[in-house]
Design a protein around this motif. Structure first.
Motif, PDB file in Angstrom:
ATOM      1  N   PHE A  31       0.982  -1.195   0.050  1.00 16.59           N
ATOM      2  CA  PHE A  31      -0.056   0.336   0.193  1.00 16.59           C
ATOM      3  C   PHE A  31       0.844   0.999  -0.172  1.00 16.59           C
ATOM      4  O   PHE A  31       1.475   1.203   0.928  1.00 16.59           O
ATOM      5  CB  PHE A  31      -0.730  -0.135   1.038  1.00 16.59           C
ATOM      6  CG  PHE A  31      -1.936   0.963   1.350  1.00 16.59           C
ATOM      7  CD1 PHE A  31      -1.897   2.460   0.609  1.00 16.59           C
ATOM      8  CD2 PHE A  31      -2.822   0.773   2.039  1.00 16.59           C
ATOM      9  CE1 PHE A  31      -3.250   3.423   1.481  1.00 16.59           C
ATOM     10  CE2 PHE A  31      -4.079   2.098   2.340  1.00 16.59           C
ATOM     11  CZ  PHE A  31      -3.962   3.134   1.264  1.00 16.59           C
ATOM     12  N   HIS A  33       1.507   5.485  -0.558  1.00 23.33           N
ATOM     13  CA  HIS A  33       0.751   6.714  -0.531  1.00 23.33           C
ATOM     14  C   HIS A  33       1.843   8.065  -0.378  1.00 23.33           C
ATOM     15  O   HIS A  33       2.525   7.976   0.157  1.00 23.33           O
ATOM     16  CB  HIS A  33      -0.374   6.371   0.510  1.00 23.33           C
ATOM     17  CG  HIS A  33       0.053   6.833   2.138  1.00 23.33           C
ATOM     18  ND1 HIS A  33       0.514   8.209   2.470  1.00 23.33           N
ATOM     19  CD2 HIS A  33       0.028   5.850   2.737  1.00 23.33           C
ATOM     20  CE1 HIS A  33       0.372   7.827   3.338  1.00 23.33           C
ATOM     21  NE2 HIS A  33       0.317   6.376   3.903  1.00 23.33           N
ATOM     22  N   ARG A  41      -4.014  10.349   6.405  1.00 20.19           N
ATOM     23  CA  ARG A  41      -4.168   8.774   5.149  1.00 20.19           C
ATOM     24  C   ARG A  41      -3.832   8.482   6.335  1.00 20.19           C
ATOM     25  O   ARG A  41      -3.305   6.384   5.996  1.00 20.19           O
ATOM     26  CB  ARG A  41      -3.829   9.602   3.431  1.00 20.19           C
ATOM     27  CG  ARG A  41      -3.500   8.553   2.890  1.00 20.19           C
ATOM     28  CD  ARG A  41      -3.239   9.411   1.369  1.00 20.19           C
ATOM     29  NE  ARG A  41      -3.940  11.543   1.950  1.00 20.19           N
ATOM     30  CZ  ARG A  41      -2.816  11.726   0.585  1.00 20.19           C
ATOM     31  NH1 ARG A  41      -2.858  11.963  -0.647  1.00 20.19           N
ATOM     32  NH2 ARG A  41      -3.745  13.317   0.707  1.00 20.19           N
ATOM     33  N   ALA A  45      -4.552   4.442   6.640  1.00 19.41           N
ATOM     34  CA  ALA A  45      -3.876   3.011   5.868  1.00 19.41           C
ATOM     35  C   ALA A  45      -3.736   2.062   7.130  1.00 19.41           C
ATOM     36  O   ALA A  45      -3.389   0.412   6.809  1.00 19.41           O
ATOM     37  CB  ALA A  45      -3.192   3.948   5.286  1.00 19.41           C
ATOM     38  N   PHE A  87      -2.510  -1.381  -3.263  1.00 21.89           N
ATOM     39  CA  PHE A  87      -3.067  -0.178  -2.790  1.00 21.89           C
ATOM     40  C   PHE A  87      -2.854   0.800  -3.434  1.00 21.89           C
ATOM     41  O   PHE A  87      -1.152   1.219  -2.834  1.00 21.89           O
ATOM     42  CB  PHE A  87      -3.431  -0.696  -1.574  1.00 21.89           C
ATOM     43  CG  PHE A  87      -4.004  -1.630  -1.644  1.00 21.89           C
ATOM     44  CD1 PHE A  87      -5.772  -1.958  -1.108  1.00 21.89           C
ATOM     45  CD2 PHE A  87      -3.943  -2.993  -0.721  1.00 21.89           C
ATOM     46  CE1 PHE A  87      -6.023  -3.500  -1.280  1.00 21.89           C
ATOM     47  CE2 PHE A  87      -4.173  -4.365  -0.207  1.00 21.89           C
ATOM     48  CZ  PHE A  87      -5.104  -4.807  -0.884  1.00 21.89           C
ATOM     49  N   THR A  88      -3.733   2.319  -4.053  1.00 22.41           N
ATOM     50  CA  THR A  88      -2.824   3.258  -3.074  1.00 22.41           C
ATOM     51  C   THR A  88      -4.285   4.347  -2.306  1.00 22.41           C
ATOM     52  O   THR A  88      -5.660   3.700  -3.073  1.00 22.41           O
ATOM     53  CB  THR A  88      -2.400   3.942  -4.594  1.00 22.41           C
ATOM     54  OG1 THR A  88      -1.329   4.980  -4.011  1.00 22.41           O
ATOM     55  CG2 THR A  88      -3.011   4.533  -5.690  1.00 22.41           C
ATOM     56  N   VAL A  89      -4.359   5.238  -2.120  1.00 14.83           N
ATOM     57  CA  VAL A  89      -5.393   5.772  -2.328  1.00 14.83           C
ATOM     58  C   VAL A  89      -4.338   7.898  -2.254  1.00 14.83           C
ATOM     59  O   VAL A  89      -4.011   8.619  -2.223  1.00 14.83           O
ATOM     60  CB  VAL A  89      -5.575   6.050  -0.278  1.00 14.83           C
ATOM     61  CG1 VAL A  89      -4.113   6.905   0.751  1.00 14.83           C
ATOM     62  CG2 VAL A  89      -7.103   7.276  -0.126  1.00 14.83           C
ATOM     63  N   TRP A 145     -12.078   7.576   0.874  1.00 12.09           N
ATOM     64  CA  TRP A 145     -11.415   8.621   2.439  1.00 12.09           C
ATOM     65  C   TRP A 145     -11.428   9.165   1.889  1.00 12.09           C
ATOM     66  O   TRP A 145     -12.083  10.381   0.798  1.00 12.09           O
ATOM     67  CB  TRP A 145     -10.106   7.653   2.654  1.00 12.09           C
ATOM     68  CG  TRP A 145     -10.095   5.905   2.175  1.00 12.09           C
ATOM     69  CD1 TRP A 145     -10.998   5.465   2.421  1.00 12.09           C
ATOM     70  CD2 TRP A 145      -8.509   5.738   3.243  1.00 12.09           C
ATOM     71  NE1 TRP A 145     -10.460   4.214   2.993  1.00 12.09           N
ATOM     72  CE2 TRP A 145      -9.007   4.496   3.223  1.00 12.09           C
ATOM     73  CE3 TRP A 145      -7.597   5.925   3.310  1.00 12.09           C
ATOM     74  CZ2 TRP A 145      -8.642   2.970   3.502  1.00 12.09           C
ATOM     75  CZ3 TRP A 145      -6.752   4.931   3.859  1.00 12.09           C
ATOM     76  CH2 TRP A 145      -6.882   3.595   4.019  1.00 12.09           C
ATOM     77  N   LEU A 239     -10.251   5.318  -1.749  1.00 12.05           N
ATOM     78  CA  LEU A 239      -9.301   4.265  -1.934  1.00 12.05           C
ATOM     79  C   LEU A 239      -8.990   2.496  -3.561  1.00 12.05           C
ATOM     80  O   LEU A 239      -9.624   2.487  -3.495  1.00 12.05           O
ATOM     81  CB  LEU A 239      -8.875   3.362  -0.737  1.00 12.05           C
ATOM     82  CG  LEU A 239      -8.221   1.646  -0.542  1.00 12.05           C
ATOM     83  CD1 LEU A 239      -6.535   2.108  -0.737  1.00 12.05           C
ATOM     84  CD2 LEU A 239      -8.315   0.879   0.787  1.00 12.05           C
ATOM     85  N   ALA A 261     -12.019  -1.728   3.770  1.00 14.16           N
ATOM     86  CA  ALA A 261     -11.684  -0.405   3.016  1.00 14.16           C
ATOM     87  C   ALA A 261     -12.733   0.459   3.746  1.00 14.16           C
ATOM     88  O   ALA A 261     -12.324   1.685   3.599  1.00 14.16           O
ATOM     89  CB  ALA A 261     -11.342  -0.271   1.228  1.00 14.16           C
ATOM     90  N   ALA A 265     -12.529   4.078   5.886  1.00 18.33           N
ATOM     91  CA  ALA A 265     -12.873   5.519   4.914  1.00 18.33           C
ATOM     92  C   ALA A 265     -13.999   5.496   6.199  1.00 18.33           C
ATOM     93  O   ALA A 265     -13.951   7.567   6.136  1.00 18.33           O
ATOM     94  CB  ALA A 265     -13.502   4.798   4.009  1.00 18.33           C
ATOM     95  N   ASN A 268     -11.660   7.465   8.712  1.00 20.86           N
ATOM     96  CA  ASN A 268     -10.790   8.465   7.837  1.00 20.86           C
ATOM     97  C   ASN A 268     -11.544   9.444   8.081  1.00 20.86           C
ATOM     98  O   ASN A 268     -11.476  10.739   8.411  1.00 20.86           O
ATOM     99  CB  ASN A 268     -10.216   7.802   6.911  1.00 20.86           C
ATOM    100  CG  ASN A 268      -9.395   9.069   6.258  1.00 20.86           C
ATOM    101  OD1 ASN A 268      -9.871  10.043   5.148  1.00 20.86           O
ATOM    102  ND2 ASN A 268      -8.091   8.972   6.484  1.00 20.86           N
TER     103      ASN A 268
END
Length: 335
Positions: A31, A33, A41, A45, A87-89, A145, A239, A261, A265, A268
């Motif tokens: 993951f 970011h 963030r 995560a 994963f990334t956000v 998120w 995400l 997830a 969220a 977050n």
């Protein structure tokens, strides 16, 4: 004979270790970011990683790489598509190079409150149709998120668009954001987030724009002390999972990771909204000058942004504006 017995015992032990290792084996997921260690963030995560482990009985472990260790936002999304990370956000507009219609989420002044923005991202028929196109592009959105409303930090005072003339402002690669800032009067400079602090300090740019949580965690107020709450774009951070990773998951694990997830969220969203007032107060204590200007001149300045958007995306713009107007009417902000 003793030697044969010893070899037999060793082989039995080795087989036992192999079975034990197999039973405890984990699939490690990456993951990546761009936020700092102290940002919401990163905290989200870590919560997501913990929940993934819990809901998959530790069969999956999510390793979180913050602070652009594996790349900036565009690079992270490229790696997501390629399957290099899992994963990334990132801001919705960061995905727009792969899914052009998402530029419209960056239209200026669509929403006036977090609740309005959440309603749009949770219920918009138009947005769901755009998100449904993502798997064909190599990634899949799991949950939205929060980052917050984007505002500006500059070296000099910014009371109106007149103060932007002749100044260069850093932003991320997004067509709508470039149009918006140009219409306000800024020159636009694209650069990776980790380079921004030094660029402002050295005078390469006069400032930058980002949500309050990002401004705070990156300490941009130290080098650009005028924090102007323009709130020009609502900027949540969906995400996403690599479609290559998703297709390797069993239906049960897909459900578990989606649950993780969404729960992360929810946390977050509450965290970013809750922390904003305190972060502004903390920045003010450290010398930042917090400014809530009259937004009418800014709203007037970006009217050409809407016209440029309509010329390119046509009916999609009308759909977004209609949904946003309906939500603003249903959830008015108390004065």
């Amino acid at each position: 004979m003793n030697t044969i017995k010893q070899l037999f015992r060793i082989s039995v032990l080795a087989a036992g270790f192999a079975v034990a290792f197999s039973a405890g084996a984990q699939t490690v997921l990456k993951f990546s970011h761009t936020d700092q260690q102290q940002g919401a963030r990163q905290a989200g995560a870590q919560i997501f990683a913990k929940k993934v482990a819990e809901y998959t009985n530790n069969r999956y472990k999510v390793n979180v790489f913050c602070c652009s260790q594996l790349g900036n936002d565009p690079k992270n999304i490229e790696q997501l598509v390629a399957g290099g990370i899992d994963f990334t956000v990132s801001a919705t507009g960061s995905y727009a190079p792969h899914l052009d219609s998402l530029n419209l989420t960056m239209l200026p002044f669509l929403f006036d409150s977090y609740e309005q923005g959440w309603k749009f991202y949770d219920t918009s028929a138009w947005l769901k149709a755009q998100f449904d196109k993502a798997p064909a592009k190599g990634f899949r959105f799991l949950a939205t998120w929060e980052a917050g409303f984007r505002s500006m930090t500059t070296k000099d005072v910014l009371n109106s668009p007149a103060d932007a003339k002749g100044k260069k402002l850093r932003t991320f690669p997004n067509e709508m954001m470039r149009w918006l800032l140009e219409d306000v009067g800024f020159g636009v400079q694209i650069m990776p987030l980790p380079e921004v602090y030094l660029a402002i300090q050295q005078g390469v740019v006069a400032g930058q724009e980002n949500p309050v949580d990002t401004i705070y965690s990156n300490k941009f107020y130290e080098v650009a002390p005028h924090v102007t709450l323009t709130k020009h774009v609502y900027s949540p951070i969906p995400l996403a999972i690599s479609e290559k990773t998703w297709q390797k998951l069993s239906p049960e694990d897909q459900k578990a990771i989606t649950r993780a997830a969404q729960e992360a969220a929810d946390w977050n969203r509450a965290k970013v909204k809750e922390d904003e007032e305190g972060q502004l107060a903390e920045m003010a204590k450290k010398g930042a000058k917090i400014n809530s200007p009259n937004l009418t001149p800014f709203r007037d300045a970006v009217k050409p942004t809407y016209e440029r958007a309509k010329a390119k995306w046509g009916a999609d713009v009308d759909a977004v504006l209609a949904e946003a107007a309906s939500i603003r009417k249903a959830l008015p902000v108390k004065k």
